[in-house]
Design a protein around this motif. Structure first.
Motif, mmCIF file in Angstrom:
data_model
loop_
_atom_site.group_PDB
_atom_site.id
_atom_site.type_symbol
_atom_site.label_atom_id
_atom_site.label_comp_id
_atom_site.label_asym_id
_atom_site.label_seq_id
_atom_site.Cartn_x
_atom_site.Cartn_y
_atom_site.Cartn_z
ATOM 1 N N LYS A 1 0.829 -1.206 0.000
ATOM 2 C CA LYS A 1 0.000 0.000 0.000
ATOM 3 C C LYS A 1 0.865 1.260 0.000
ATOM 4 O O LYS A 1 0.630 2.191 -0.795
ATOM 5 N N ASP A 2 1.859 1.300 0.874
ATOM 6 C CA ASP A 2 2.737 2.480 0.931
ATOM 7 C C ASP A 2 3.504 2.648 -0.375
ATOM 8 O O ASP A 2 3.721 3.771 -0.835
ATOM 9 N N TYR A 3 3.917 1.519 -0.969
ATOM 10 C CA TYR A 3 4.650 1.634 -2.221
ATOM 11 C C TYR A 3 3.748 2.175 -3.334
ATOM 12 O O TYR A 3 4.179 3.007 -4.143
ATOM 13 N N MET A 4 2.498 1.707 -3.360
ATOM 14 C CA MET A 4 1.566 2.210 -4.376
ATOM 15 C C MET A 4 1.312 3.699 -4.183
ATOM 16 O O MET A 4 1.170 4.445 -5.156
ATOM 17 N N ASP A 5 1.253 4.133 -2.920
ATOM 18 C CA ASP A 5 1.105 5.573 -2.657
ATOM 19 C C ASP A 5 2.300 6.346 -3.218
ATOM 20 O O ASP A 5 2.150 7.422 -3.799
ATOM 21 N N ALA A 6 3.498 5.782 -3.042
ATOM 22 C CA ALA A 6 4.710 6.436 -3.545
ATOM 23 C C ALA A 6 4.727 6.473 -5.069
ATOM 24 O O ALA A 6 5.078 7.501 -5.671
ATOM 25 N N THR B 1 2.129 6.368 -7.122
ATOM 26 C CA THR B 1 1.112 7.319 -7.565
ATOM 27 C C THR B 1 1.594 8.758 -7.401
ATOM 28 O O THR B 1 1.411 9.596 -8.292
ATOM 29 N N TYR B 2 2.230 9.035 -6.273
ATOM 30 C CA TYR B 2 2.758 10.379 -6.009
ATOM 31 C C TYR B 2 3.822 10.745 -7.060
ATOM 32 O O TYR B 2 3.839 11.869 -7.575
ATOM 33 N N GLU C 1 2.031 11.531 -10.380
ATOM 34 C CA GLU C 1 1.216 12.746 -10.321
ATOM 35 C C GLU C 1 2.064 14.009 -10.220
ATOM 36 O O GLU C 1 1.662 15.076 -10.685
ATOM 37 N N PHE D 1 7.289 8.464 1.431
ATOM 38 C CA PHE D 1 6.261 7.556 1.930
ATOM 39 C C PHE D 1 6.814 6.350 2.693
ATOM 40 O O PHE D 1 6.102 5.748 3.498
#
Length: 283
Positions: free
Chosen positions: A152-157, A159-160, A163, A175
């Motif tokens: 989850k944290d990696y996907m947040d990174a 995506t960031y 973007e 992240f």
């Protein structure tokens, strides 16, 4: 944020124990070939995968490689171990339904490896082709490990990064409190891979330092990485003029840079047997 914890000894895949033990084989042991053969035979999925890739054009020999002992003796422990890492990565991403992560990590690694090989071949550096391919396969292994351990944290990174058009290192540090360069470098140590692998996994290929291009494998890898990223696989797509300028900054002439940027060369990579097998065949 606290640094995330990676368990290098327990790889999360369909065959965690087998793959972990293969990666940890000591190539200096007198029994390393026998041990490798024994472990590969104990998992038919990995064994058949190794034989299929070993018979691809990248590892093409004068005759088909039909048995594991022949594959091990002809290719060597380090290449077999790298193909096991490829099998591990394939097993991870074959289960992922997230098109974003498959494109920017899995497909990026495969295409960078194939591009590295082809660039070496085109430049008449046939003796470097196989190692250039392996370098491409493992260069982002830190991202694979981060994805498997802190998804989850990696996907947040990820995506960031997309973007905000920032580097993956910047997003990962924000992240996760670490980055794929540090994780990859530690993996090379934990898995006892050849020392030069640390160059492939821990170097910022977008910003090679003076003197780093003296290492030809790292040089081809950086060119391939830039080429694939510029196509929008690994990050956001780049401006064509800037992509060409970047390739020429690595010492390529204008004619060869145009050749690499031509759609025909990219289609050659996409149509490669290994990419088609690993990226799309999830049986």
């Amino acid at each position: 944020m606290n640094r995330c914890v990676i368990d290098y000894k327990t790889i999360k895949s369909t065959q965690p124990e087998i793959i972990s033990r293969i990666i940890e084989i000591n190539e200096e042991s007198p029994n390393c070939f026998r041990e490798m053969d024994h472990l590969l035979r104990s998992d038919q999925v990995v064994a058949s995968f190794i034989l299929r890739v070993a018979n691809s054009p990248i590892y093409n020999r004068s005759q088909p490689i039909r048995t594991l002992p022949i594959a091990i003796s002809l290719l060597g422990i380090n290449i077999i171990r790298s193909l096991v890492i490829l099998a591990f990565s394939r097993s991870v991403f074959s289960k992922s339904k997230n098109a974003l992560v498959c494109k920017h990590i899995w497909h990026h690694s495969l295409l960078t490896a194939i591009a590295s090989y082809n660039i070496c071949s085109e430049l008449g550096k046939s003796e470097d082709c196989e190692e250039a391919f392996v370098a491409g396969l493992v260069h982002d292994i830190g991202k694979v490990l981060l994805f498997t351990h802190v998804r989850k944290d990696y996907m947040d990174a990820l995506t960031y990064m997309l973007e905000n058009s920032c580097s993956s290192k910047e997003a990962e540090q924000k992240f996760l409190g670490t980055d794929h360069y540090q994780i990859g470098e530690q993996a090379v140590r934990e898995w006892k891979l050849p020392p030069q692998f640390q160059l492939y996994v821990a170097t910022d290929l977008d910003q090679l330092l003076p003197g780093q291009t003296d290492n030809e494998i790292l040089h081809w890898l950086a060119i391939a990485n830039s080429l694939i990223k510029g196509a929008g696989i690994g990050t956001n797509p780049g401006d064509p003029a800037i992509r060409k300028e970047k390739l020429m900054s690595y010492g390529l002439n204008e004619e060869f840079s145009d050749y690499l940027l031509d759609e025909a060369f990219f289609q050659k990579l996409i149509n490669d047997e290994i990419f088609q097998f690993c990226a799309h065949d999830h049986s």
